[in-house]
Design an enzyme around this catalytic site. Structure first.
Site, PDB file in Angstrom:
ATOM      1  CG  ASP A 100      -1.926   1.000   1.077  1.00  0.00           C
ATOM      2  OD1 ASP A 100      -3.100   1.134   0.378  1.00  0.00           O
ATOM      3  OD2 ASP A 100      -1.732   1.997   2.127  1.00  0.00           O
ATOM      4  CG  HIS A 268      -5.950  -2.981  -0.391  1.00  0.00           C
ATOM      5  ND1 HIS A 268      -4.924  -2.654  -1.051  1.00  0.00           N
ATOM      6  CD2 HIS A 268      -5.440  -2.289   0.938  1.00  0.00           C
ATOM      7  CE1 HIS A 268      -4.104  -1.734  -0.730  1.00  0.00           C
ATOM      8  NE2 HIS A 268      -4.415  -1.388   0.420  1.00  0.00           N
TER       9      HIS A 268
END
Length: 287
Positions: A100, A268
């Protein structure tokens, strides 16, 4: 694992908190994303530390790290912190794994300090310039929080005292599956409830629309590319599912044959949703 055993590196602009595990001669650095801290690597650091030294920092303005005295939260600044950590711990280079926002810091580290990165793994991102240049109605709707975080002052005003429900919105899926337990989630909430750290996380996003993007575009136009071997992983059920992530990164690498990767189960939050798949991929990628 002893996550409470925190060390601090005092730099000119910020004090960086970090944890180390293992005693191997080879160094692995694990760089977290938003809205997490280094604890997102809790299922990965231990197994990697069986053969290597593992360094898990909290990025500037995140977790146990301090706030930047300059107020700067660009990926270049954060990458400089990681480069300093690698050097201060007595290593010439490291295997760097980022997720991320931490993957964006790791990408910048590989561009600004290529000699410090012997191998690179980036989890669930494509380059900042790619994201910014391909926004459409669908992607903007999915990534609405990027634009919310961009607004001056308003997010700080609305999120003050409301970190718990806001972060729960993003992590409701992984909380439901148990990939993130309530104790760890509470740690993330506490880390972002302090006003200065909340503002720092928002500044991180704002830099993506300005300095980070400008640097990425300049480097790409000038021919600067990643040179270290690159592994890319992404969640099959996340926003990059169905995207040709490997091909995108090959266009940002000096040697397209040095880029490998594949999707892993889940969404994610790759280090927490698919730790075994990440470990398997890293073991196959690393010497």
């Amino acid at each position: 694992m002893h996550w409470d055993r925190v060390h601090t590196l005092e730099l000119d602009d910020v004090d960086i908190a970090y944890r180390t595990f293992g005693t191997g001669s080879e160094l692995v650095v694990l760089v977290h994303g938003w809205p997490q801290t280094g604890r997102c690597w809790r299922r990965i650091a231990g197994p990697l530390a069986e053969r290597r030294t593992v360094l898990v920092p909290d990025l500037r303005g995140y977790g146990d790290s301090g706030l930047a005295r300059s107020g700067a939260y660009t990926k270049r600044d954060a990458a400089g912190d990681v480069a300093a950590l690698i050097e201060r711990l007595g290593h010439d280079s490291a295997i760097v794994v980022g997720h991320d926002r931490g993957a964006r810091v790791s990408h910048r580290l590989a561009l600004d300090h290529p000699d410090r990165v012997s191998a690179l793994a980036l989890l669930d991102i494509v380059p900042t310039r790619t994201v910014m240049n391909t926004f459409d109605r669908s992607s903007a709707a999915a990534m609405w929080h990027w634009f919310f975080h961009l607004q001056p002052d308003l997010p700080e005003l609305l999120l003050a005292g409301n970190a718990e429900p806001y972060l729960r919105h993003f992590m409701r899926g992984v909380l439901a599956t148990g990939a993130v337990d309530e104790e760890t989630f509470g740690h993330y909430v506490r880390a972002f409830s302090e006003p200065g750290h909340l503002a720092a996380g928002l500044a991180d996003y704002r830099a993506g629309f300005t300095t980070d993007l400008e640097l990425d575009e300049l480097d790409h136009a000038g021919g600067k590319r990643i040179t270290s071997p690159l592994l890319v992983l992404w969640g099959a059920e996340g926003g990059l599912g169905g995207t040709d992530v490997v091909d995108t990164w090959r266009r940002h690498h000096a040697d397209s044959d040095a880029v490998v990767g594949h999707a892993v189960p889940g969404g994610h939050y790759v280090p927490e949703e698919a730790p075994e798949a990440v470990l398997t991929a890293l073991r196959g990628f690393l010497p």
